[in-house]
Design a protein around this motif. Structure first.
Motif, PDB file in Angstrom:
ATOM      1  N   ARG A 329      38.412  39.661  45.076  1.00 57.06           N
ATOM      2  CA  ARG A 329      38.653  39.640  46.525  1.00 57.06           C
ATOM      3  C   ARG A 329      38.942  38.220  46.993  1.00 57.06           C
ATOM      4  N   THR A 330      38.186  37.252  46.507  1.00 58.77           N
ATOM      5  CA  THR A 330      38.394  35.864  46.931  1.00 58.77           C
ATOM      6  C   THR A 330      39.739  35.330  46.450  1.00 58.77           C
ATOM      7  N   GLU A 331      40.018  35.523  45.155  1.00 56.51           N
ATOM      8  CA  GLU A 331      41.214  34.933  44.559  1.00 56.51           C
ATOM      9  C   GLU A 331      42.496  35.683  44.931  1.00 56.51           C
ATOM     10  N   LEU A 332      42.423  37.009  44.890  1.00 56.58           N
ATOM     11  CA  LEU A 332      43.631  37.808  45.121  1.00 56.58           C
ATOM     12  C   LEU A 332      43.808  38.157  46.588  1.00 56.58           C
ATOM     13  N   VAL A 333      42.790  38.748  47.188  1.00 59.14           N
ATOM     14  CA  VAL A 333      42.936  39.259  48.557  1.00 59.14           C
ATOM     15  C   VAL A 333      42.949  38.118  49.568  1.00 59.14           C
ATOM     16  N   ASP A 334      41.891  37.301  49.542  1.00 55.57           N
ATOM     17  CA  ASP A 334      41.813  36.215  50.516  1.00 55.57           C
ATOM     18  C   ASP A 334      42.723  35.049  50.166  1.00 55.57           C
TER      19      ASP A 334
END
Length: 519
Positions: A329-334
């Motif tokens: 979530r941190t690396e890809l989404v956000d």
């Protein structure tokens, strides 16, 4: 590495190498022979996930193979530089970066037009229409190309690769039904790919790397490793290639669909975010309810967590899974998806940085295990990175592969392949037109007839139909050979060649002839 095994690998390499290639390095000669093969060149016209159709934004099977080779070499270099891994690597057969790279370059040679969709369709046709118990499998077709149907090696049968490279291509070192004996599909916890497909008992392993016609080649390639590996275990170099394939797939396919705007921020963010926020609540729901609610955010990810517990209890860990979801979530989404892709320099740099960062992290997470699970090779990812790859692959499947638009496109491709096989089979069976068959198709029919006739004479127990019955009589043998030849021919086409050939056979093409189907 055990001294006898090292000697055997070196002697085998010296016997099969071309002396004028790669400065006498037999494994580099293997790599060069693979790259020079027209089967390798055709991968530029074969779908990875969706047809690239000349776009520079999507990977095809060729660019994918090049990146798998790049990752395989990086993994090899890292493991060989790690003192704690060197002893185990030697114990289980050794690791040569050129062997791992050659296997990675070759691993997708057998993929038919339209990628995995084509593989599924040809398998169904091979088994149900032609009665071929082996069906069609892209990995087995790769091994058949390397050992049989390519003719550019010194003996003009296959590529005459070293045993080390041939063994490294065998990520599933068994046939669908017969070898080794006992077959790994009968194990209490079968190796990855060895189990029968759900709902299809008696059909053999879902994944395998050799047809019955190539059993001798598989056995010969694996013979040097018999004293250090179980019959169903990958060689060290095969494990490196297999893991490199997973890494490239997990990163680069996500990168592709971000670039063309298919992978959107909102649905991915919602799925991952809802699971992280409601993980404890979702864990109490029964699986039937979850399956009925897969359109609701978080449910599909929870089902993945449960499947991992069933299939891979040897490594799965709920804390590691939660950490992996949070990192993605941190690396890809956000990170990557938050700003979209607009073709700007900044967007290109962000995409490249995402790919480089993840590749470095995953390659850095490689370990060598002395006693791996039956579900893993001796070379694998550490638990943290293993879970991260699983989550990245989930995102790709959930938000790309399961899209209705892709299903619509693939139904048309499935129809195209089915109709093309029907048309070619009718042509092969037309005695009045036999002399005007495409020369390569004619040669493949003769090759397959020779192979099946030899099996009938020397190993009749291997010559069974799709329902397990013994195949006897020349007419039956000829029927199997005809089916295998048509499947070989169709699987060697590019996406565009398959469509163009069907147009010609259907009378829709104005071109009276073409040499584009001669491989």
């Amino acid at each position: 590495m055990d001294r006898d095994l090292r000697t055997q690998r070196r002697d085998d390499a010296a016997e099969s190498a071309w002396p004028d290639l790669a400065d006498g390095n037999p494994f580099r000669a293997d790599r060069d022979r693979i790259v020079a093969s027209p089967f390798f060149a055709r991968l530029g016209g074969v779908t990875q996930v969706v047809s690239a159709a000349g776009s520079g934004l999507l990977h095809n099977r060729l660019t994918h193979s090049l990146k798998v080779a790049q990752v395989a070499r990086a993994i090899s270099d890292r493991l060989l530089s790690a003192p704690d891994a060197a002893e185990l690597i030697g114990k289980f057969g050794g690791l040569d970066p050129d062997v791992a790279e050659a296997a990675a370059l070759a691993h997708d040679l057998g993929h038919p037009p339209f990628g995995h969709l084509g593989e599924q369709v040809l398998d169904r046709i091979a088994r149900h229409r032609f009665g071929l118990a082996d069906g069609f499998e892209g990995n087995a077709q790769t091994f058949r190309i390397l050992t049989t149907t390519d003719v550019r090696g010194p003996s003009a049968i296959g590529l005459d690769l070293t045993a080390a490279v041939r063994a490294a291509v065998l990520k599933y070192p068994w046939t669908r039904l017969h070898r080794p004996d006992p077959h790994p599909r009968t194990m209490p916890n079968p190796p990855r790919g060895a189990a029968e497909p759900p709902g299809a008992p008696g059909t053999g392993s879902a994944k395998f790397c050799a047809y019955s016609s190539e059993i001798d080649d598989m056995v010969q390639a694996r013979e040097p490793y018999a004293v250090v590996l179980e019959p169903w275990q990958q060689t060290i170099e095969a494990s490196v290639m297999d893991t490199a394939d997973d890494i490239a797939y997990a990163i680069h396919d996500i990168q592709d669909f971000h670039r063309i705007g298919v992978l959107q921020h909102a649905p991915v963010a919602t799925e991952l975010g809802q699971w992280l926020e409601h993980a404890l609540e979702l864990a109490t729901m029964d699986s039937a309810t979850l399956a009925a609610q897969t359109r609701r955010p978080g449910r599909s990810l929870e089902l993945l967590r449960r499947r991992m517990h069933v299939r891979d209890s040897w490594i799965v860990d709920d804390d590691a899974f939660a950490d992996a979801v949070a990192r993605v979530r941190t690396e890809l989404v956000d990170g990557l998806l938050a700003d979209g892709f607009d073709g700007s320099i900044e967007a290109e740099q962000a995409t490249a940085a995402f790919s480089a960062r993840w590749t470095t992290r995953l390659v850095g997470g490689m370990v060598v295990l002395e006693s791996p699970s039956t579900r893993s090779g001796h070379v694998t990812l550490r638990a943290a990175q293993w879970h991260e790859v699983a989550v990245l692959k989930f995102v790709h499947r959930r938000f790309v592969l399961l899209r209705p638009e892709l299903a619509l496109h693939q139904r048309g491709q499935a129809s195209l392949i089915t109709t093309l096989v029907d048309a070619l089979d009718a042509w092969v069976g037309d005695r009045d037109e036999e002399s005007r068959l495409p020369r390569r198709l004619h040669d493949l029919v003769e090759l397959a007839h020779t192979e099946f006739s030899e099996l009938a004479a020397t190993a009749p127990e291997l010559l069974v139909g799709a329902t397990g019955e013994r195949v006897e009589g020349q007419d039956a043998v000829q029927g199997l050979a005809r089916g295998r030849a048509v499947i070989d021919f169709v699987s060697s086409l590019t996406d565009r060649q398959a469509a163009s050939l069907l147009d010609a056979l259907s009378g829709r093409s104005s071109q009276p002839w073409s040499d584009s189907f001669v491989l």
